[in-house]
Design an enzyme around this catalytic site. Structure first.
Site, PDB file in Angstrom:
ATOM      1  N   TRP A  99       6.952   2.683  -7.134  1.00  0.00           N
ATOM      2  CA  TRP A  99       5.789   2.475  -5.346  1.00  0.00           C
ATOM      3  C   TRP A  99       6.003   1.115  -5.172  1.00  0.00           C
ATOM      4  O   TRP A  99       6.020   1.063  -3.904  1.00  0.00           O
ATOM      5  CB  TRP A  99       4.341   3.088  -6.533  1.00  0.00           C
ATOM      6  CG  TRP A  99       4.371   4.238  -6.789  1.00  0.00           C
ATOM      7  CD1 TRP A  99       4.046   4.830  -8.328  1.00  0.00           C
ATOM      8  CD2 TRP A  99       4.698   5.276  -6.151  1.00  0.00           C
ATOM      9  NE1 TRP A  99       3.333   5.945  -7.992  1.00  0.00           N
ATOM     10  CE2 TRP A  99       4.183   6.125  -6.976  1.00  0.00           C
ATOM     11  CE3 TRP A  99       3.924   5.399  -5.170  1.00  0.00           C
ATOM     12  CZ2 TRP A  99       4.156   7.737  -6.409  1.00  0.00           C
ATOM     13  CZ3 TRP A  99       4.798   7.279  -4.464  1.00  0.00           C
ATOM     14  CH2 TRP A  99       4.764   8.116  -5.362  1.00  0.00           C
ATOM     15  N   ASP A 166      -1.348  -2.967  -3.982  1.00  0.00           N
ATOM     16  CA  ASP A 166      -1.442  -1.178  -4.365  1.00  0.00           C
ATOM     17  C   ASP A 166      -2.559  -1.207  -5.229  1.00  0.00           C
ATOM     18  O   ASP A 166      -1.714  -1.877  -6.199  1.00  0.00           O
ATOM     19  CB  ASP A 166      -0.258  -0.419  -4.547  1.00  0.00           C
ATOM     20  CG  ASP A 166      -0.236   0.986  -4.561  1.00  0.00           C
ATOM     21  OD1 ASP A 166      -1.138   1.709  -4.992  1.00  0.00           O
ATOM     22  OD2 ASP A 166       0.976   1.245  -4.972  1.00  0.00           O
ATOM     23  N   LYS A 190      -5.645   9.699  -7.653  1.00  0.00           N
ATOM     24  CA  LYS A 190      -5.939   8.793  -9.534  1.00  0.00           C
ATOM     25  C   LYS A 190      -7.411   8.418 -10.195  1.00  0.00           C
ATOM     26  O   LYS A 190      -7.471   8.748 -11.675  1.00  0.00           O
ATOM     27  CB  LYS A 190      -4.658   8.187  -9.863  1.00  0.00           C
ATOM     28  CG  LYS A 190      -3.630   8.430  -8.621  1.00  0.00           C
ATOM     29  CD  LYS A 190      -2.770   8.732  -9.689  1.00  0.00           C
ATOM     30  CE  LYS A 190      -1.133   9.025  -8.719  1.00  0.00           C
ATOM     31  NZ  LYS A 190      -0.492   7.648  -8.020  1.00  0.00           N
TER      32      LYS A 190
HETATM   33  C1  LIG Z   1       0.281   7.542  -6.571  1.00  0.00           C
HETATM   34  C2  LIG Z   1       0.948   6.181  -6.299  1.00  0.00           C
HETATM   35  C3  LIG Z   1       1.463   6.151  -4.785  1.00  0.00           C
HETATM   36  C4  LIG Z   1       1.764   7.155  -4.059  1.00  0.00           C
HETATM   37  O1  LIG Z   1       0.414   7.800  -2.806  1.00  0.00           O
HETATM   38  P1  LIG Z   1       0.502   8.904  -3.074  1.00  0.00           P
HETATM   39  O2  LIG Z   1      -1.159   8.965  -2.477  1.00  0.00           O
HETATM   40  O3  LIG Z   1       0.513   9.918  -3.256  1.00  0.00           O
HETATM   41  O4  LIG Z   1       1.135   8.243  -0.960  1.00  0.00           O
HETATM   42  C5  LIG Z   1       1.600   4.883  -4.870  1.00  0.00           C
HETATM   43  N1  LIG Z   1       0.944   4.025  -5.734  1.00  0.00           N
HETATM   44  C6  LIG Z   1       0.751   4.148  -6.898  1.00  0.00           C
HETATM   45  C7  LIG Z   1       1.137   2.440  -8.156  1.00  0.00           C
HETATM   46  C8  LIG Z   1       0.248   5.769  -7.241  1.00  0.00           C
HETATM   47  O5  LIG Z   1       0.385   5.363  -8.425  1.00  0.00           O
END
Ligand SMILES: *Cc1c(COP(=O)(O)O)cnc(C)c1O
Length: 356
Positions: A99, A166, A190
């Site tokens: 990511w 993020d 999540k």
């Molecule tokens: C799941 C995840 C993403 C991607 O998320 P989307 O909403 O599918 O774009 C990005 N960063 C992290 C840390 C993630 O766990």
């Protein structure tokens, strides 16, 4: 049989949130209408998004001068929105996983992008600590929880330039100091709500400084000015997010949540560390409280598929590891009760008794 949902994302939500969402789908606030069929500009929904925003501010203790946004399209869109809004000359990224590198790839399209450190050569099993953040960067980007590899940055680091994080998979898992960040974003699926929603917490004074044209929908200022209602926001995930935030508040907020998350993670990591057949993949000092990654020890590698089946039959859902790590990954987000973690530990112990 009771199912225990260890899926990495979309993932477990509090049962109560799912029930309240189902109620709102059938009859939103006793209005005789479904939340699915009311205007996002109705009084009813205006109250939902306002409460969700207020609870973000209250639970995370967000200081004055920040905006909270609810946007469509998930975390991956933020990989591009961040540079669109903040990148003028140079950006810095810490590469701690897939990511993080996807985020960095987008920045590269905007100009000079410095990778301050990377643990790629070690398949991202640890968080690099020895790095310098260039003082002339427009921002420094980190991924606080590396969902795929089970590593996590659990402190709010000091950065000489605006810190962008993020926090898709560990937002609301511990109390944090938002004032140390310039911008925090994540996908909701999540730890917060069903998929389709991204949250953004941004320090207002960082915006409006880049010289490029920013497409309207990609400009944070558009969404700040319209209270996340420039266009139709993801109404249903925002509703569920509000219910999750109510649940968090009712259950003692982030102080209590962190205690529970520590207890759950300790329970599972202790079982792994005391096992004859399983071994953790992440460096101990960087272990995630949200995603616990483990594999079979080499001498037991042939048993991997057997354990997968054994666990599935015992009601453990979603423990297959990401293909880039292999083995197993148990995601134990906020909504996961410790009883489910205990059930997994019991299952691992039983398998070990039968096979080691
Ligand atoms: C799941 C995840 C993403 C991607 O998320 P989307 O909403 O599918 O774009 C990005 N960063 C992290 C840390 C993630 O766990």
């Amino acid at each position: 049989m009771k199912k225990h949902n260890f899926s990495a994302g979309p993932s477990i939500l509090p049962r109560e949130v799912i029930e309240k969402t189902a109620e709102a789908i059938l009859d939103f606030n006793g209005s005789g209408l479904s939340i699915l069929e009311v205007s996002h500009r109705s009084k009813g929904f205006e109250a939902v998004i306002a409460e969700a925003r207020e609870l973000f501010i209250e639970l995370l203790n967000i200081p004055e001068g920040y905006s909270v946004l609810f946007l469509g399209s998930g975390a991956s869109m933020q990989f591009a929105m961040v540079p669109f809004n903040l990148f003028e000359k140079k950006a810095a990224y810490l590469n701690t996983g897939v990511w993080a590198s996807k985020a960095m790839k987008e920045a590269k399209g905007f100009g000079e992008t410095i990778e301050v450190a990377s643990s790629k050569d070690a398949n991202y099993t640890f968080i690099p600590k020895d790095y310098a953040i260039p003082a002339d960067a427009d921002y420094f980007h980190i991924t606080t929880n590396n969902t795929i590899y089970g590593t996590e940055i659990l402190t709010d680091i000091d950065s000489p330039v605006p810190l962008v994080a993020d926090m898709s998979s560990d937002i609301f898992s511990r109390p944090m100091d938002v004032s140390k960040y310039g911008l925090i974003y994540g996908g909701a699926q999540k730890n917060l709500a069903p998929a389709g929603l991204a949250f953004v917490i941004v320090k207002d004074e960082l915006l409006g400084k880049v010289s490029r044209y920013i497409p309207t929908m990609l400009n944070y200022k558009t969404h700040i000015a319209e209270g996340s209602m420039f266009n139709t926001p993801p109404v249903l995930p925002i509703y569920s997010a509000m219910e999750t935030l109510r649940w968090l508040k009712k259950n003692g907020g982030l102080v209590e949540m962190e205690k529970k998350n520590i207890a759950k993670a300790e329970l599972l990591y202790n079982a792994i560390d005391n096992s004859k057949i399983f071994v953790g993949t992440a460096a101990k000092e960087d272990r995630s409280r949200m995603n616990v990654c483990f594999v079979m020890k080499p001498e037991y590698a042939a048993l991997e598929a057997d354990f997968q089946k054994f666990a599935q039959e015992a009601g453990m859902d979603g423990i297959k590891g990401h293909r880039s790590v292999g083995g197993f990954r148990a995601s134990i987000y906020n909504a996961m009760p410790i009883e489910s973690v205990q059930a997994l530990v019991d299952c691992m112990n039983e398998f070990e008794k039968q096979n080691a």
